[in-house]
Design a protein around this motif. Structure first.
Motif, PDB file in Angstrom:
ATOM      1  N   GLU A  84       0.838  -1.195   0.000  1.00  0.00           N
ATOM      2  CA  GLU A  84       0.000   0.000   0.000  1.00  0.00           C
ATOM      3  C   GLU A  84       0.878   1.252   0.000  1.00  0.00           C
ATOM      4  O   GLU A  84       1.881   1.336   0.703  1.00  0.00           O
ATOM      5  N   GLY A  85       0.512   2.224  -0.822  1.00  0.00           N
ATOM      6  CA  GLY A  85       1.247   3.476  -0.912  1.00  0.00           C
ATOM      7  C   GLY A  85       2.441   3.448  -1.833  1.00  0.00           C
ATOM      8  O   GLY A  85       3.134   4.452  -2.000  1.00  0.00           O
ATOM      9  N   ALA A  86       2.692   2.300  -2.470  1.00  0.00           N
ATOM     10  CA  ALA A  86       3.860   2.158  -3.343  1.00  0.00           C
ATOM     11  C   ALA A  86       3.525   2.546  -4.780  1.00  0.00           C
ATOM     12  O   ALA A  86       2.355   2.583  -5.186  1.00  0.00           O
ATOM     13  N   ILE A  87       4.561   2.846  -5.535  1.00  0.00           N
ATOM     14  CA  ILE A  87       4.472   2.805  -6.996  1.00  0.00           C
ATOM     15  C   ILE A  87       5.173   1.519  -7.389  1.00  0.00           C
ATOM     16  O   ILE A  87       6.399   1.391  -7.281  1.00  0.00           O
ATOM     17  N   TYR A  88       4.381   0.536  -7.807  1.00  0.00           N
ATOM     18  CA  TYR A  88       4.889  -0.802  -8.120  1.00  0.00           C
ATOM     19  C   TYR A  88       5.059  -0.910  -9.631  1.00  0.00           C
ATOM     20  O   TYR A  88       4.083  -0.821 -10.379  1.00  0.00           O
TER      21      TYR A  88
END
Length: 305
Positions: A29-33
């Motif tokens: 959550e909250g990542a740029i994957y």
């Protein structure tokens, strides 16, 4: 950090061809994957399965901590925005009118239309018919549509495809700003390592439907190994001396590859070779590039780097 998207043993088979093979994605959550891989590796198929546009052959998908099924899929999608492949639009309508169609279908406030137009920097072109938009403007309009309702999760499939360098830079900046500005998690696919390297903080690399790497971008960079390349007047004699001294080494074309050494050890090694009659012609430090690592992981099938 909780995983906002998780797949377990995810498979998709078309006829006898297994396009996605036991995929275990973990998107924090909250990542740029960054979902990275050559064209045809199974990226779009995977994203479509997460969105429920394609039915998996096997495996499970969890979004927001709940396994996705036919009963909760529509509720889950209310918190997800997506841009898969090329954006859809009505060419005879303006940008604002196109967004109002999506706004009505999604049941989100009309004020969101004007907010997302400003976010993607199309507020000055909102009254222009989309048929007259440039490709970059159409991509930004597609992103604006995906942002309506300000979803918790944004899924973007090759969002910079076909854009010129200025358009790529603009799209990249927009995507990078989303987690901090709106608390979004972004799952973005690309076959361009350079794009993912400048956007993502977590990376999954897929090859022929299989996940071959998944971790932080920092960890991927740590795979970049330093070593020394030595060239002498007698490489055969140098190799013999190094092996007698139990120095790890290997020959590659006209060079001998050595592990990374600090300056005193490198100087000692050079004195040792010269003392035994071997002329040292060149000693240089090498580092395996991120591109080399990507090509190794994907079997050299990268379409563009």
């Amino acid at each position: 950090m909780a995983d906002i998207v998780r797949t377990q043993g995810l498979c998709k088979q078309y006829g006898k061809v297994l396009r996605v093979n036991r995929l275990d994605l973990k998107v924090p959550e909250g990542a740029i994957y960054g979902f990275l891989g050559p064209n045809g590796a199974g990226k779009s198929t995977t994203l479509k399965m997460i969105l429920g546009l394609v039915h998996p052959t096997a495996g499970s998908i969890s979004v927001f901590g709940k396994e996705v099924n036919g009963h909760n899929r529509l509720d889950m999608l209310k918190q997800v925005g997506s841009l898969i492949e090329s954006p859809s639009y009505y060419g005879h309508l303006t940008g604002e009118e196109n967004l109002k169609v999506v706004q009505t279908l999604r049941g989100v406030p009309e004020k969101d239309v004007y907010e997302v137009l400003e976010i993607v920097r199309l507020e000055g072109q909102r009254s222009k018919k989309v048929a007259h938009y440039s490709l970059g403007m159409k991509q930004r309009l597609g992103l604006a549509a995906a942002l309506l309702g300000f979803p918790r999760l944004l899924i973007l499939d090759e969002p910079t495809n076909g854009l010129d360098p200025a358009g790529i830079q603009e799209m990249r900046e927009l995507i990078c700003s989303l987690p901090a500005r709106f608390g979004m998690t972004v799952l973005v696919s690309s076959h361009l390592l350079s794009e993912i390297d400048q956007m993502a903080d977590h990376v999954g690399i897929i090859r022929e439907g299989e996940l071959v790497f998944q971790d932080t971008l920092e960890t991927l960079h740590q795979h970049s190994r330093h070593n020394l390349a030595l060239r002498t007047g007698d490489n055969e004699g140098a190799l013999k001396l190094l092996r007698q001294g139990r120095v790890p080494c290997a020959q590659e074309e006209d060079y001998i590859l050595l592990p990374r050494l600090d300056d005193p050890d490198a100087a000692k090694l050079i004195r040792y070779l010269i003392g035994h009659g071997v002329d040292v012609l060149r000693l240089e430090e090498r580092q395996k590039s991120l591109e080399d690592i990507f090509l190794e992981l994907t079997g050299g099938k990268a379409a563009s780097l």
